[in-house]
Design an enzyme around this catalytic site. Structure first.
Site, PDB file in Angstrom:
ATOM      1  N   CYS A  59      -6.400   5.400   6.664  1.00 31.12           N
ATOM      2  CA  CYS A  59      -7.315   4.939   5.622  1.00 31.12           C
ATOM      3  C   CYS A  59      -8.720   5.493   5.857  1.00 31.12           C
ATOM      4  CB  CYS A  59      -7.356   3.406   5.599  1.00 31.12           C
ATOM      5  SG  CYS A  59      -8.577   2.742   4.436  1.00 31.12           S
ATOM      6  N   CYS A  79     -11.562   2.644   6.661  1.00 33.74           N
ATOM      7  CA  CYS A  79     -11.598   1.879   7.898  1.00 33.74           C
ATOM      8  C   CYS A  79     -12.641   2.486   8.838  1.00 33.74           C
ATOM      9  CB  CYS A  79     -10.229   1.890   8.575  1.00 33.74           C
ATOM     10  SG  CYS A  79      -8.994   0.846   7.755  1.00 33.74           S
ATOM     11  N   HIS A  92     -12.595  -2.596  -1.331  1.00 33.41           N
ATOM     12  CA  HIS A  92     -13.781  -1.818  -1.662  1.00 33.41           C
ATOM     13  C   HIS A  92     -14.030  -1.848  -3.161  1.00 33.41           C
ATOM     14  CE1 HIS A  92     -10.713   1.096  -2.866  1.00 33.41           C
ATOM     15  NE2 HIS A  92     -11.658   1.802  -3.462  1.00 33.41           N
TER      16      HIS A  92
END
Length: 347
Positions: free
Chosen positions: A70, A73, A169
Site C-alpha cells: 500500500c 502506509c 484516505h
C-alpha cells in the site's frame, strides 16, 4: 496542531499534521522517482457548458495493490511508500496521478491515519478534529493559488464506489472553475434572494427542522437531515447552524463539536443495513463556496454524505434516466431513510 512541510523524491509537496507539538518529521524519501509528468487538460462541452478533465496519465495509477504494498502506509521494514516516516497522524501530499495539475488546478491525497485497517468511523474525536484542521488548512492554502477557484474535500469509501486503495484516505481537488453543481446552487440561491429576500440555505434548514420528519440529528452547532428531494437511497446533508461559506470560516464552537457529530453519522451509516453486513460504501463531500464569484456570501458550507447501496446486497446504479438525462429516481423515500438513520443511533 503541528504542521511540517517537506517534499517527496520527485519534488511533490508532503505535509504532516500532528497532534503533538514536539513531533519531529525529518524522514527522507529515498525512492528513485522520476519527476511527475502529467497531461491534464480542461475541455469545455459546448452543448452543456460544463468542463471535463482529460487526464490520460491516470491510466497508469496504482490499482488495488496488496496490503503489504500500500503506497499510503508509512515507510517501514525497508518497504517504501508515499509517506517516508514510519508513523503519522494525518498526512497530505500532492497526488502522483492527478486529475488536475498545473494551470488546470491541483489534486492532493489526505491520509486520515497510518492504520491501514481502520476507517474514518474508527478514528477518535481527537483524530477526526485533526483531519478537520488539515481540510481547513489546505482549503486556505489552495484558495491562495491563482489557478484555483473552488476547493473540494471529499472521501470515497468502498470498492463499490470505485476506490482503488483500501487505506483510509480522502482527496482534495482545487478546481480552476466553479463546478456545475455549485453553479446550480448559486443560481438557485440568487433566485431565492431575489424572490423572497431571504437566504435559500437558511430557509431550507428552517423548514427541515420545523417539519422534523427528515431530521437525523441536531446539536447546538450542527444539523443533519435527509433532503426533501434526496437523489440517493441514504443521503444526509450536514450544516453548521451558523452559515459560513467555507471551512476556514467555521467558528471554534462548531469545530469542537464536529468530530462527535460526524463520527456519529458515519457509524450510523455502517448500521443501516443491519448486523453482519459489510461496511457501507459512501461518498462524503464538502461543498464550499468558490472564490471571487457573485453570490459567495449567500452560499452555505455543508457536507453531503450518501451511499449507493439501496438495500442489502443491492446497489443504486446510474442508468438511463440518471446518466442520460440527469433525472434521478430514488427507491427509498427520504422520510423512511431519515427514520432508519434515527433508529440506528449509537447506544
Amino acid at each position: 496542531m503541528k504542521k511540517t512541510v517537506t517534499t517527496l523524491a520527485d519534488g511533490r509537496e508532503l505535509i504532516y499534521y500532528d497532534s503533538a507539538d514536539d513531533t519531529v518529521r525529518d524522514a527522507v524519501d529515498h525512492r528513485p522517482l522520476d519527476p511527475v509528468s502529467t497531461s491534464s487538460e480542461i475541455r469545455r462541452d459546448p452543448l452543456l457548458g460544463d468542463a471535463v478533465a482529460i487526464a490520460s496519465h491516470r491510466q497508469a495509477r496504482t490499482y488495488h495493490p496488496p496490503a503489504d504494498a500500500c503506497p499510503l502506509c508509512p515507510t517501514r521494514d525497508g518497504r517504501f511508500s508515499e509517506i517516508p516516516d514510519d508513523h503519522y497522524d494525518v498526512a497530505v501530499f500532492e497526488n502522483r496521478f492527478p486529475s488536475l495539475a498545473g494551470d488546470s488546478g491541483r489534486c492532493e491525497v489526505v491520509c486520515f491515519t497510518s492504520d491501514h485497517d481502520a476507517s474514518f468511523a474508527d478514528l477518535t474525536e481527537e483524530q477526526a478534529a485533526l483531519v478537520l484542521a488539515a481540510w481547513t488548512d489546505r482549503t486556505a492554502a489552495l484558495s491562495a493559488l491563482d489557478q484555483v477557484t473552488q476547493v473540494f474535500c471529499f472521501e470515497n469509501r468502498g470498492a463499490e464506489i470505485g476506490v482503488t486503495l483500501g487505506h483510509p484516505h480522502g482527496q482534495i481537488y482545487g478546481y480552476p472553475f466553479v463546478t456545475p453543481r455549485t453553479e446550480l446552487m448559486l443560481r438557485s440561491a440568487a433566485r431565492h434572494r431575489e424572490e423572497t429576500g431571504g437566504n435559500l440555505f437558511d430557509d431550507v434548514i428552517a423548514r427541515e427542522e420545523k417539519d422534523g420528519t427528515r431530521t437525523v440529528l441536531t446539536t447546538d452547532h450542527w444539523i443533519a437531515y435527509v433532503p426533501y428531494a434526496a437523489h440517493w437511497p441514504y443521503e444526509v446533508h450536514l450544516h453548521p447552524r451558523r452559515r459560513v461559506p467555507d471551512l476556514p470560516a467555521l467558528d471554534e464552537a462548531a469545530r469542537t463539536e464536529f468530530p462527535q457529530v460526524y463520527l456519529e453519522l458515519l457509524r450510523r451509516f455502517d448500521r443501516i443495513f443491519g448486523p453482519g453486513e459489510p461496511p457501507t460504501p459512501y461518498i462524503s463531500a464538502w461543498h464550499q463556496a468558490p472564490f471571487g464569484v457573485p453570490g459567495r456570501e449567500d452560499f452555505a458550507l455543508h457536507l453531503e454524505l450518501f451511499t449507493i447501496r439501496r438495500t442489502s446486497g443491492k446497489l443504486k446504479f446510474l442508468a438511463g434516466s440518471e446518466s442520460g438525462m440527469s433525472v434521478f429516481i430514488n427507491d427509498v423515500p427520504p422520510e423512511a431513510a431519515a427514520q432508519r438513520l434515527r433508529e440506528v443511533a449509537s447506544e
